[in-house]
Design a protein around this motif. Structure first.
Motif, PDB file in Angstrom:
ATOM      1  N   UNK A   1     -11.915  -3.733 -14.072  1.00  0.00           N
ATOM      2  CA  UNK A   1     -11.286  -5.028 -14.158  1.00  0.00           C
ATOM      3  C   UNK A   1     -11.644  -5.800 -12.888  1.00  0.00           C
ATOM      4  N   UNK A   2     -11.679  -7.129 -13.018  1.00  0.00           N
ATOM      5  CA  UNK A   2     -11.996  -7.975 -11.868  1.00  0.00           C
ATOM      6  C   UNK A   2     -10.967  -9.093 -11.749  1.00  0.00           C
ATOM      7  N   UNK A   3     -10.766  -9.565 -10.528  1.00  0.00           N
ATOM      8  CA  UNK A   3      -9.890 -10.711 -10.321  1.00  0.00           C
ATOM      9  C   UNK A   3     -10.523 -11.943 -10.959  1.00  0.00           C
ATOM     10  N   UNK A   4      -9.681 -12.821 -11.505  1.00  0.00           N
ATOM     11  CA  UNK A   4     -10.151 -14.054 -12.128  1.00  0.00           C
ATOM     12  C   UNK A   4     -10.766 -14.997 -11.098  1.00  0.00           C
ATOM     13  N   UNK A   5     -11.528 -15.943 -11.610  1.00  0.00           N
ATOM     14  CA  UNK A   5     -12.138 -16.978 -10.773  1.00  0.00           C
ATOM     15  C   UNK A   5     -11.038 -17.746 -10.030  1.00  0.00           C
ATOM     16  N   UNK A   6     -11.322 -18.133  -8.814  1.00  0.00           N
ATOM     17  CA  UNK A   6     -10.410 -18.912  -7.956  1.00  0.00           C
ATOM     18  C   UNK A   6      -9.176 -18.131  -7.513  1.00  0.00           C
ATOM     19  N   UNK A   7      -9.258 -16.814  -7.463  1.00  0.00           N
ATOM     20  CA  UNK A   7      -8.143 -16.006  -6.989  1.00  0.00           C
ATOM     21  C   UNK A   7      -8.219 -15.903  -5.467  1.00  0.00           C
ATOM     22  N   UNK A   8      -7.234 -16.477  -4.812  1.00  0.00           N
ATOM     23  CA  UNK A   8      -7.141 -16.443  -3.352  1.00  0.00           C
ATOM     24  C   UNK A   8      -5.915 -15.611  -2.983  1.00  0.00           C
ATOM     25  N   UNK A  14      -4.310 -14.851   6.351  1.00  0.00           N
ATOM     26  CA  UNK A  14      -5.638 -15.405   6.113  1.00  0.00           C
ATOM     27  C   UNK A  14      -5.939 -15.353   4.614  1.00  0.00           C
ATOM     28  N   UNK A  15      -6.316 -16.494   4.036  1.00  0.00           N
ATOM     29  CA  UNK A  15      -6.704 -16.498   2.627  1.00  0.00           C
ATOM     30  C   UNK A  15      -8.117 -15.961   2.473  1.00  0.00           C
ATOM     31  N   UNK A  16      -8.268 -15.048   1.519  1.00  0.00           N
ATOM     32  CA  UNK A  16      -9.557 -14.450   1.196  1.00  0.00           C
ATOM     33  C   UNK A  16      -9.816 -14.693  -0.293  1.00  0.00           C
ATOM     34  N   UNK A  17     -11.036 -15.052  -0.634  1.00  0.00           N
ATOM     35  CA  UNK A  17     -11.416 -15.263  -2.030  1.00  0.00           C
ATOM     36  C   UNK A  17     -11.657 -13.902  -2.689  1.00  0.00           C
ATOM     37  N   UNK A  18     -10.795 -13.550  -3.638  1.00  0.00           N
ATOM     38  CA  UNK A  18     -10.917 -12.281  -4.355  1.00  0.00           C
ATOM     39  C   UNK A  18     -11.572 -12.464  -5.726  1.00  0.00           C
ATOM     40  N   UNK A  19     -12.053 -13.660  -6.034  1.00  0.00           N
ATOM     41  CA  UNK A  19     -12.670 -13.926  -7.335  1.00  0.00           C
ATOM     42  C   UNK A  19     -13.753 -12.902  -7.646  1.00  0.00           C
ATOM     43  N   UNK A  20     -13.630 -12.249  -8.801  1.00  0.00           N
ATOM     44  CA  UNK A  20     -14.651 -11.309  -9.247  1.00  0.00           C
ATOM     45  C   UNK A  20     -14.667  -9.962  -8.555  1.00  0.00           C
ATOM     46  N   UNK A  88      -0.695 -13.224  -9.747  1.00  0.00           N
ATOM     47  CA  UNK A  88      -1.624 -12.089  -9.852  1.00  0.00           C
ATOM     48  C   UNK A  88      -1.061 -11.049 -10.816  1.00  0.00           C
ATOM     49  N   UNK A  89       0.248 -10.798 -10.756  1.00  0.00           N
ATOM     50  CA  UNK A  89       0.888  -9.869 -11.694  1.00  0.00           C
ATOM     51  C   UNK A  89       0.594 -10.314 -13.134  1.00  0.00           C
ATOM     52  N   UNK A  90       0.796 -11.602 -13.407  1.00  0.00           N
ATOM     53  CA  UNK A  90       0.565 -12.128 -14.762  1.00  0.00           C
ATOM     54  C   UNK A  90      -0.916 -12.070 -15.137  1.00  0.00           C
ATOM     55  N   UNK A  91      -1.795 -12.311 -14.179  1.00  0.00           N
ATOM     56  CA  UNK A  91      -3.238 -12.213 -14.411  1.00  0.00           C
ATOM     57  C   UNK A  91      -3.603 -10.794 -14.850  1.00  0.00           C
ATOM     58  N   UNK A  92      -3.078  -9.811 -14.161  1.00  0.00           N
ATOM     59  CA  UNK A  92      -3.357  -8.410 -14.507  1.00  0.00           C
ATOM     60  C   UNK A  92      -2.774  -8.083 -15.872  1.00  0.00           C
TER      61      UNK A  92
END
Length: 100
Positions: A1-8, A14-20, A88-92
């Motif tokens: 599974x991967x994080x959705x696009x635009x997931x920060x 510090x915000x990190x881009x977790x997209x993909x 993120x919970x709902x995304x998963x």
């Protein structure tokens, strides 16, 4: 599974881009989603930390915190976390429904 696009995600202020970024689900129930970055996901996380343009905290601290201290594990709560964690919970949850 991967994080959705635009997931920060905010890691140590510090915000990190977790997209993909790739992860596996360790636990999922009505309250919590516990995930762990895969080896590939951890490498991508390291690359994202090093490539970020806004530097708050050192790269080493952000990498050590998630990979060494947390062993790539992150927790997201349906109700007991901030809005970001709930999203993120709902995304998963959505991704798990699609897979089943």
């Amino acid at each position: 599974m991967k994080f959705d696009k635009n997931t920060q995600l905010m890691i140590s202020r510090t915000y990190i881009d977790f997209s993909g970024i790739e992860f596996g689900v360790l636990e999922f129930d009505e309250d919590v989603a516990k995930i762990q970055l895969t080896n590939k996901g951890m490498e991508e996380y390291k690359a994202r930390v090093k490539a970020r343009t806004h530097k708050h905290g050192t790269d080493e601290h952000l990498i050590d915190f998630v990979i060494d201290e947390l062993e790539g594990e992150l927790w997201f709560f349906r109700e007991r976390s901030d809005e970001e964690g709930q999203e993120i919970y709902l995304q998963i949850a959505q991704n798990l429904l699609v897979m089943s």
